[in-house]
Design an enzyme around this catalytic site. Sequence first.
Site, short mmCIF file in Angstrom:
data_model
loop_
_atom_site.label_atom_id
_atom_site.label_comp_id
_atom_site.label_asym_id
_atom_site.label_seq_id
_atom_site.Cartn_x
_atom_site.Cartn_y
_atom_site.Cartn_z
N GLU A 39 -2.89 11.89 19.10
CA GLU A 39 -3.64 12.63 18.09
C GLU A 39 -4.42 11.66 17.20
OE1 GLU A 39 0.00 13.05 14.85
OE2 GLU A 39 -0.11 14.42 16.56
N LYS A 89 -5.53 9.63 13.87
CA LYS A 89 -4.80 9.13 12.70
C LYS A 89 -5.66 9.36 11.46
CE LYS A 89 -2.41 5.12 10.78
NZ LYS A 89 -3.06 5.22 9.48
N ASP A 92 -7.05 9.48 7.70
CA ASP A 92 -7.05 8.55 6.57
C ASP A 92 -6.82 9.37 5.31
OD1 ASP A 92 -7.18 6.21 5.20
OD2 ASP A 92 -9.36 6.04 5.23
N TYR A 141 1.71 16.71 11.43
CA TYR A 141 1.84 15.81 12.57
C TYR A 141 3.28 15.66 13.06
CZ TYR A 141 2.86 12.29 8.92
OH TYR A 141 3.38 11.61 7.84
N LYS A 146 -5.43 1.14 15.95
CA LYS A 146 -6.49 1.11 14.95
C LYS A 146 -7.85 0.81 15.60
CE LYS A 146 -4.17 1.61 11.05
NZ LYS A 146 -4.41 0.65 9.98
N CYS A 159 -11.68 -21.19 -19.08
CA CYS A 159 -11.24 -19.85 -18.66
C CYS A 159 -12.18 -18.79 -19.23
CB CYS A 159 -9.81 -19.60 -19.15
SG CYS A 159 -9.23 -17.92 -18.84
N CYS A 174 -9.90 -16.65 -21.99
CA CYS A 174 -9.38 -17.21 -23.24
C CYS A 174 -10.04 -18.52 -23.65
CB CYS A 174 -7.87 -17.41 -23.12
SG CYS A 174 -7.40 -18.74 -21.99
N CYS A 214 -6.40 -21.64 -15.07
CA CYS A 214 -6.41 -21.68 -16.52
C CYS A 214 -5.13 -22.35 -16.99
CB CYS A 214 -6.51 -20.25 -17.08
SG CYS A 214 -6.18 -20.12 -18.84
N CYS A 244 -2.85 -16.75 -22.45
CA CYS A 244 -4.07 -16.15 -21.90
C CYS A 244 -3.81 -14.67 -21.65
CB CYS A 244 -4.47 -16.84 -20.60
SG CYS A 244 -5.85 -16.04 -19.74
#
Length: 670
Positions: free
Chosen positions: A111, A113, A115, A223, A313, A407, A410, A425, A431
Amino acid sequence: MDPRARAQELRKLIEHHNYLYYVNDQPVISDAEYDRLFRELSEIERAFPEFKSADSPTQRVGAAPLDAFDAVRHELPMLSLNNAFDEVDVEGFDRRVREGLGIEEVEYAVEPKFDGLAVSLRYEGGLFVQGATRGDGSQGENVTANLRTVRSIPLRLSAHHAPAVLEVRGEVLMFKEDFAALNRQQQAIGEKVFVNPRNAAAGALRQLDPKITATRPLRFFAYAVGAADAPDLPLETHSAQMDYLAQFTVPVAPGRAVVRAVRGLMEYYRQIGSKRAALPYDIDGVVYKVNDLAHQKRLGFVSRAPRFAVAHKYPAEEATTRVLDITVQVGRTGALTPVARLDPVFVGGVTVTNATLHNEDEVRRKDVRIGDRVIVRRAGDVIPEVARVLLEHRPPDAREFVMPTRCPVCDSPVERAEQEAVSRCTAGLTCPAQRKQAILHFASRRAMDIEGLGEKLVEQLVDKGWVQTPADLYQLGAEQLTALDRMGEKSAANLAEALAKSKRTNLARFVHGLGIRNVGESTAHDLAVHFVTLESLVGASEDELLRVPDVGPVVARSIAEFFSAASNRAVVDALACHLSFEAMAPRMQSGALEGKSFVLTGTLAGLSREEASMRIQALGGKVVSSVSKKTHYVVVGADPGSKYTKAQALGVPILNEEQLLQLLQKNQTG
């Protein structure tokens, strides 16, 4: 006609038209006629409240808002599937099934799949009584009120002899056309648009106000059958059980079929793949299940997945777009990660606006510049990445990326240690970016497991100045928490209870939650077992730390430096005042990969880091954070860091993702 009889007739009629419209996609009456029937039923129920019933279509409009979702424990676990990515993987799956069953050819139920979001629906006496999300597989969230609003889910099973108990498992999703219409509506009213159908469906299903869910065009496809007390439930094949569900007007996966052997699996994969773009919903693959239920039982499960099923997949999707800018994000350990800000592009079922560039060396290696046209790749839930630059389209004004020396959050100095690919950093917990991420990590499920303490709450707590270190969490009370945005009395009480519950933990969870660089969950466990008490660990020298299995010089130095910092010791001491530690049991010594250590680096396409680690550990292996001569394997994904280079220099065996899966599968069946 008698009002009670007319109400019953209208309920059956409306649900019949719901089925024709939402399941068969073949409406036979106009929207105006449907609305007329619905209004007539609503008027009868208003005039005669005693005629209302739980399975009435009028109950789909949503109940009162909830403060939070209750937990639901699944009677049978809702497991995830292992993945296959090519024909070799499918052949391996089929071979293991045949060898496990001792037969020459296997029949499979196949079947698409979807999403979407996995849920379970529980029917008792034919009436829908409870719906839950999959959650962690053992426990999910009670979303019954929201699932009642999904018109393709029958509120009562349409049969004369409904089973005493029937649990239906399936996927909630949103069709592409409905998703587009929803986003047009969101834009028209000035609200935020959704990035993809799956996120829109998941967000709708987890609304605390079911009336909002009722406005979202959700669909459902079954399913599998879960727990059941149904004498007439077929016990021979999976496909027969799907036919059984269909007779109750439960929507089952369209395009399902029964095939034989690898040739049938691959033919189905190609057939569905050729139709993928034209399907009304998103799919990311197809599912193969051994059709014979007795054979499924014989094959059983491994780790958190069944041996009798696999998800095949489809390849990653790619798209072309432009790099508008390259900025940096500051992570929990102070790491500065370059991020490409993209001209929005739809790829892999998602509108992508950002893509990770991993580190400064990767930016240089791929030669990504601001203004470039690039190929962006995304597969499943993997973070989008820049696959390559289209140099032939580079504009003359394209600008190179320069890693900041201070950074961006900060303004503290940024340093890059020798032999490291990452700039950091230097501010530590002072931070704000590191502080928020550190607290989120401390509260995460695999650390202190403080349920309900999510990103938005942490942002509020830090921004208000209430929480500067994890220790400050234990100063919060329910009354104070109610002052936060979107925090009712019940939610505040639940969070206060979760904080109190987390005070009793074990040393491994606590050490993992501290977020020490190079110390993952496995190393935290080994440290806890070796040192037994927090005092012993905190006072350990580098030499003592090196006596812990799989702790090398880099990890030992990270731990010693962490506990030698006065600011960190102050936080640890403050936390210790609130916590009590349970005794730790030694790690189980069993499994085909017992004694083998693995290091993961780069982005894996089909597995999350957590999933890969769990599958290795389920077979007795260990996942460690640093590479040494003692490391047995380094698993390399896309854009690996310095660990890959070090593994090459030390001659440590290197596996790609496919080779890791083959190793795992071999040892699962070996």
